[in-house]
Each structure stands twice: as C-alpha cells, then as structure tokens.
Design a protein around this motif. Structure first.
Motif, PDB file in Angstrom:
ATOM      1  N   TYR A 279       0.869  -1.178   0.000  1.00 43.40           N
ATOM      2  CA  TYR A 279       0.000   0.000   0.000  1.00 43.40           C
ATOM      3  C   TYR A 279       0.903   1.224   0.000  1.00 43.40           C
ATOM      4  N   ALA A 280       0.927   1.914  -1.132  1.00 44.00           N
ATOM      5  CA  ALA A 280       1.752   3.120  -1.280  1.00 44.00           C
ATOM      6  C   ALA A 280       0.865   4.340  -1.077  1.00 44.00           C
ATOM      7  N   THR A 281       1.292   5.241  -0.210  1.00 41.33           N
ATOM      8  CA  THR A 281       0.493   6.427   0.069  1.00 41.33           C
ATOM      9  C   THR A 281       1.272   7.692  -0.252  1.00 41.33           C
ATOM     10  N   GLY A 282       0.540   8.730  -0.606  1.00 41.68           N
ATOM     11  CA  GLY A 282       1.130  10.022  -0.934  1.00 41.68           C
ATOM     12  C   GLY A 282       0.030  11.047  -1.067  1.00 41.68           C
ATOM     13  N   LEU A 283       0.391  12.209  -1.557  1.00 43.59           N
ATOM     14  CA  LEU A 283      -0.575  13.299  -1.667  1.00 43.59           C
ATOM     15  C   LEU A 283      -1.332  13.287  -2.986  1.00 43.59           C
ATOM     16  N   SER A 284      -0.881  12.491  -3.969  1.00 37.07           N
ATOM     17  CA  SER A 284      -1.469  12.538  -5.308  1.00 37.07           C
ATOM     18  C   SER A 284      -1.483  11.151  -5.941  1.00 37.07           C
ATOM     19  N   LEU A 285      -2.669  10.696  -6.329  1.00 34.32           N
ATOM     20  CA  LEU A 285      -2.767   9.424  -7.049  1.00 34.32           C
ATOM     21  C   LEU A 285      -2.078   9.518  -8.405  1.00 34.32           C
ATOM     22  N   GLU A 286      -2.164  10.684  -9.022  1.00 31.33           N
ATOM     23  CA  GLU A 286      -1.532  10.880 -10.324  1.00 31.33           C
ATOM     24  C   GLU A 286      -0.022  10.706 -10.232  1.00 31.33           C
ATOM     25  N   ALA A 287       0.574  11.240  -9.168  1.00 29.81           N
ATOM     26  CA  ALA A 287       2.021  11.127  -8.997  1.00 29.81           C
ATOM     27  C   ALA A 287       2.454   9.683  -8.782  1.00 29.81           C
ATOM     28  N   MET A 288       1.544   8.858  -8.293  1.00 31.49           N
ATOM     29  CA  MET A 288       1.877   7.460  -8.017  1.00 31.49           C
ATOM     30  C   MET A 288       1.354   6.514  -9.094  1.00 31.49           C
ATOM     31  N   ALA A 289       0.808   7.054 -10.180  1.00 31.44           N
ATOM     32  CA  ALA A 289       0.182   6.217 -11.211  1.00 31.44           C
ATOM     33  C   ALA A 289       1.179   5.264 -11.862  1.00 31.44           C
ATOM     34  N   SER A 290       2.358   5.760 -12.214  1.00 27.56           N
ATOM     35  CA  SER A 290       3.346   4.895 -12.869  1.00 27.56           C
ATOM     36  C   SER A 290       3.830   3.807 -11.928  1.00 27.56           C
ATOM     37  N   LEU A 291       3.925   4.113 -10.650  1.00 26.01           N
ATOM     38  CA  LEU A 291       4.308   3.118  -9.658  1.00 26.01           C
ATOM     39  C   LEU A 291       3.263   2.012  -9.598  1.00 26.01           C
ATOM     40  N   ARG A 292       2.016   2.406  -9.506  1.00 26.58           N
ATOM     41  CA  ARG A 292       0.922   1.421  -9.451  1.00 26.58           C
ATOM     42  C   ARG A 292       0.909   0.564 -10.712  1.00 26.58           C
ATOM     43  N   ASP A 293       1.088   1.186 -11.861  1.00 27.81           N
ATOM     44  CA  ASP A 293       1.028   0.463 -13.127  1.00 27.81           C
ATOM     45  C   ASP A 293       2.211  -0.484 -13.312  1.00 27.81           C
ATOM     46  N   SER A 294       3.299  -0.242 -12.576  1.00 26.01           N
ATOM     47  CA  SER A 294       4.462  -1.114 -12.708  1.00 26.01           C
ATOM     48  C   SER A 294       4.222  -2.494 -12.099  1.00 26.01           C
ATOM     49  N   ALA A 295       3.273  -2.597 -11.185  1.00 26.80           N
ATOM     50  CA  ALA A 295       2.939  -3.887 -10.557  1.00 26.80           C
ATOM     51  C   ALA A 295       1.509  -3.825 -10.052  1.00 26.80           C
ATOM     52  N   PRO A 296       0.537  -3.775 -10.961  1.00 27.11           N
ATOM     53  CA  PRO A 296      -0.857  -3.544 -10.563  1.00 27.11           C
ATOM     54  C   PRO A 296      -1.443  -4.599  -9.626  1.00 27.11           C
ATOM     55  N   LYS A 297      -0.894  -5.809  -9.638  1.00 28.10           N
ATOM     56  CA  LYS A 297      -1.413  -6.844  -8.749  1.00 28.10           C
ATOM     57  C   LYS A 297      -0.859  -6.741  -7.334  1.00 28.10           C
ATOM     58  N   GLN A 298       0.227  -6.012  -7.183  1.00 34.27           N
ATOM     59  CA  GLN A 298       0.878  -5.952  -5.875  1.00 34.27           C
ATOM     60  C   GLN A 298       0.953  -4.557  -5.266  1.00 34.27           C
ATOM     61  N   ILE A 299       0.687  -3.519  -6.028  1.00 34.55           N
ATOM     62  CA  ILE A 299       0.769  -2.159  -5.488  1.00 34.55           C
ATOM     63  C   ILE A 299      -0.593  -1.490  -5.562  1.00 34.55           C
ATOM     64  N   ARG A 300      -1.053  -1.035  -4.422  1.00 31.61           N
ATOM     65  CA  ARG A 300      -2.292  -0.266  -4.335  1.00 31.61           C
ATOM     66  C   ARG A 300      -1.938   1.116  -3.815  1.00 31.61           C
ATOM     67  N   THR A 301      -2.462   2.136  -4.443  1.00 30.19           N
ATOM     68  CA  THR A 301      -2.120   3.509  -4.058  1.00 30.19           C
ATOM     69  C   THR A 301      -3.303   4.174  -3.370  1.00 30.19           C
ATOM     70  N   MET A 302      -2.985   4.985  -2.370  1.00 29.31           N
ATOM     71  CA  MET A 302      -4.011   5.685  -1.597  1.00 29.31           C
ATOM     72  C   MET A 302      -3.513   7.082  -1.259  1.00 29.31           C
ATOM     73  N   VAL A 303      -4.418   8.047  -1.278  1.00 30.73           N
ATOM     74  CA  VAL A 303      -4.071   9.416  -0.891  1.00 30.73           C
ATOM     75  C   VAL A 303      -4.090   9.517   0.630  1.00 30.73           C
ATOM     76  N   MET A 304      -3.013  10.043   1.181  1.00 34.13           N
ATOM     77  CA  MET A 304      -2.947  10.255   2.626  1.00 34.13           C
ATOM     78  C   MET A 304      -1.957  11.369   2.939  1.00 34.13           C
ATOM     79  N   ASP A 305      -2.407  12.339   3.706  1.00 34.21           N
ATOM     80  CA  ASP A 305      -1.560  13.428   4.197  1.00 34.21           C
ATOM     81  C   ASP A 305      -1.188  13.088   5.629  1.00 34.21           C
ATOM     82  N   VAL A 306       0.097  12.834   5.884  1.00 39.31           N
ATOM     83  CA  VAL A 306       0.507  12.386   7.213  1.00 39.31           C
ATOM     84  C   VAL A 306       0.272  13.435   8.286  1.00 39.31           C
ATOM     85  N   THR A 307       0.073  14.687   7.900  1.00 44.37           N
ATOM     86  CA  THR A 307      -0.162  15.738   8.893  1.00 44.37           C
ATOM     87  C   THR A 307      -1.619  15.806   9.331  1.00 44.37           C
TER      88      THR A 307
END
Length: 331
Positions: A39-67
């Motif tokens: 589960y990869a988290t960050g401020l933007s799904l768009e910024a993590m799109a290529s990461l997710r697409d590199s392993a769609p069965k194993q990487i799930r992306t979610m928006v999360m602001d740690v603050t």
C-alpha cells in the motif's frame, strides 16, 4: 511472481511515495520483488500512477496526508479491514528546508516538523496499535544522519529528524513486549529530489541577510546529495527491506554516500574537529574572515576621526556581519 503462490502475502504500508525518483517508490518496487502486497500512500494518485502500473497486482495507491491524523487513522483502518493487518510499516514521508537559523521563517520550520516528525508519530500511533493487537510487525522510520551531524543552515530538517530518532527508540522499547521491531534508518547522501524541493530563501533574501556572502558555498554543499558517491534510491531501499525482513531486525540501518566516513566522524571524532570540517566546507570560515576584515577596517576608520567629532557615533554603527553580507557582490 511464483513466490506469491508459495506463501501468504506479507503486507507493507509505505508513506511518501509521490516522487518517481524518491526512496518511497524505490521501497515499493523492492518490496514487490520480495512478494509483498504494498500500500503506497502520498498526496497525489496521479504522482503514483506509474508506480501502481508497474505492478498492478501488488501495489495499491491511496491518498494520505501524514499531517492529518484523522485521515491517517481512516486510511490505516481501511487497509486493516481489507487485508487483516500490516506486517511492515515504513515512514518515509519527509520534506526539507534550507535557511540560516536566525533568519528562518518559523512557519516553514513548523511545517517541516509537522511532516517529518508529527506525521511519523501519527502513522506509528495508528499502525502500531494494530500491530500490538496482532503481536507482530516491523516499523521502519526513515530519519537521516543529519539528526547527528548538526550541519548549519538545515536546522529545521536536522531537528525534525533528531526528534524522529528519539521517537523511534522510545517506541522500540515500548513495543518490544508485543513482539514488534522498530528500526531507525539514518541515510547520508542518496540521489533524491529532497534537496532540490526544499524550501529556501530567495536570492534577494540571501543578499539582504547576514550570510549573503557565502550563499554560493552553502548552496553548493546542498548539491552533495547528487555527488558521484551518492547512492541511488534503489540501493538504500534494498538495504532497508533487507533489515525489515531479517529474523532479528537491527535497531539502526545506515547507508548512502560516504556513510562509513560520516558515521565515524559523528561517533568518534572530537566535536572541535567536526566543527572545523563543517566550518570550512560550509563557507563559515570564509565569512568569519570577511567579518573580521570589515570589523578591523571600521575600527581603523573610527580611530582616525578627529577627537570630539560627533559623526563617529552616527557613521560607525553598521553591524559587522551585515557589512560582510553586503560584500557578497565581491565574493
């Protein structure tokens, strides 16, 4: 992919995965090679799109602001509901700032602490409770050798990472009875964009301040992160994941450009010698000479005024460091 069929998936949760050339995404890719559901988290799904697409069965992306503590809790609860638990939690989210300490915008410094320290604490709090209930798990907090190096002009970053280091070791002892390992990572130079993306004074603000004369030297030192010896994010990511998978995870992990030399410097070299090295590399030695020259020149000019000339109390009050800063154009 065969490893996925050999045993149940481990689940990893990683923060700060927005940058394509950052440690966060490198960690996700390394975890994928170990057969982990990430589960990869960050401020933007768009910024993590290529990461997710590199392993769609194993990487799930979610928006999360740690603050945002409530959002952190909601996201982690959602992951727990989906997969039952988190085996490896990696706090990677972080930002930097560069400024002279006495000229820094404290709202920026507070933001650095909100992300680097309070954000890490919020994720540890939300994820750690679930791990404690399951009596297993590994938490990895990514700090920096800056927490021990005390380099000038990066006080906001240094202090935030020092706070993360202290948090990590307190948490490690508290969670030990529940079978949870907590690791502090102290990298040195890795080729990421954190330095380029750090908030810093404008050129005009540098010139107007006390350290304008050494602006170029200060900025040059920040580029050491991209020096030939700096590690690519993939290399430090592999070392971090190795530690997380170890049967007896280490308390601390080191890596990055010149990490052995810098670690020796921080641990064994006397403070005065460390200060001497930093003093000259950062340009502070050059600034001291400019300040000394300006002070001596002004004192000589004041001494040459006719006795009783009242102008000496008006013409001479210019601050010595300010005079040195004004000399930046001659640097």
């Amino acid at each position: 992919m065969s490893r996925l069929n050999e045993r149940p998936w481990k689940v990893a949760f990683v923060t700060g995965c927005d940058s394509t050339d950052g440690i966060g995404q490198a960690l996700c890719r390394e975890l994928v090679t170990r057969g982990v559901l990430v589960y990869a988290t960050g401020l933007s799904l768009e910024a993590m799109a290529s990461l997710r697409d590199s392993a769609p069965k194993q990487i799930r992306t979610m928006v999360m602001d740690v603050t945002r503590e409530h959002q952190v809790q909601e996201v982690i609860d959602k992951v727990i509901a989906e997969v039952g638990g988190i085996d490896i939690l990696i706090n990677n989210a972080g930002i930097g700032a560069l400024a002279p300490t006495i000229e820094a915008d404290l709202s920026i410094a507070r933001r650095v602490h909100e992300v680097n320290f309070w954000g890490t604490w919020a994720v540890c709090k939300a994820g750690g409770r679930h791990m404690a209930a399951r009596r297993r798990g590994v938490i990895v907090n990514i700090g920096s050798m800056a927490s021990r190096g005390h380099t000038p002009f990066t006080t906001a970053y240094n202090t935030s990472k020092a706070a993360v280091e202290s948090l990590t070791h307190s948490l490690r002892l508290e969670l030990m009875p529940y079978g949870i390992a907590v690791i502090y990572v102290a990298p040195t130079w890795c080729r990421t964009a954190i330095a380029a993306n750090s908030t810093m004074p404008s050129d005009a603000e540098w010139r107007a301040g006390l350290y304008g004369a050494i602006q170029e030297l200060v900025l040059r030192e920040t580029k050491a992160i991209n020096a030939p010896g700096a590690w690519p994010p993939s290399r430090i990511a592999a070392r971090i994941v190795d530690a997380a998978f170890h049967n007896r995870p280490p308390v601390e992990v080191y890596g990055g450009g010149q990490y052995l030399a810098l670690g020796f410097l921080a641990a064994w070299v006397p403070r005065w010698l460390r200060d001497w090295v930093i003093w000259h590399k950062s340009g502070l030695g050059h600034l001291a000479r400019l300040v000394s020259t300006a002070t001596t020149g002004r004192a000589t000019a004041t001494a040459s005024l006719p006795p009783g000339d009242d102008t000496c109390t008006i013409a001479a009050p210019a601050d010595a460091a300010g005079t040195a800063a004004a000399a930046a154009g001659n640097f």
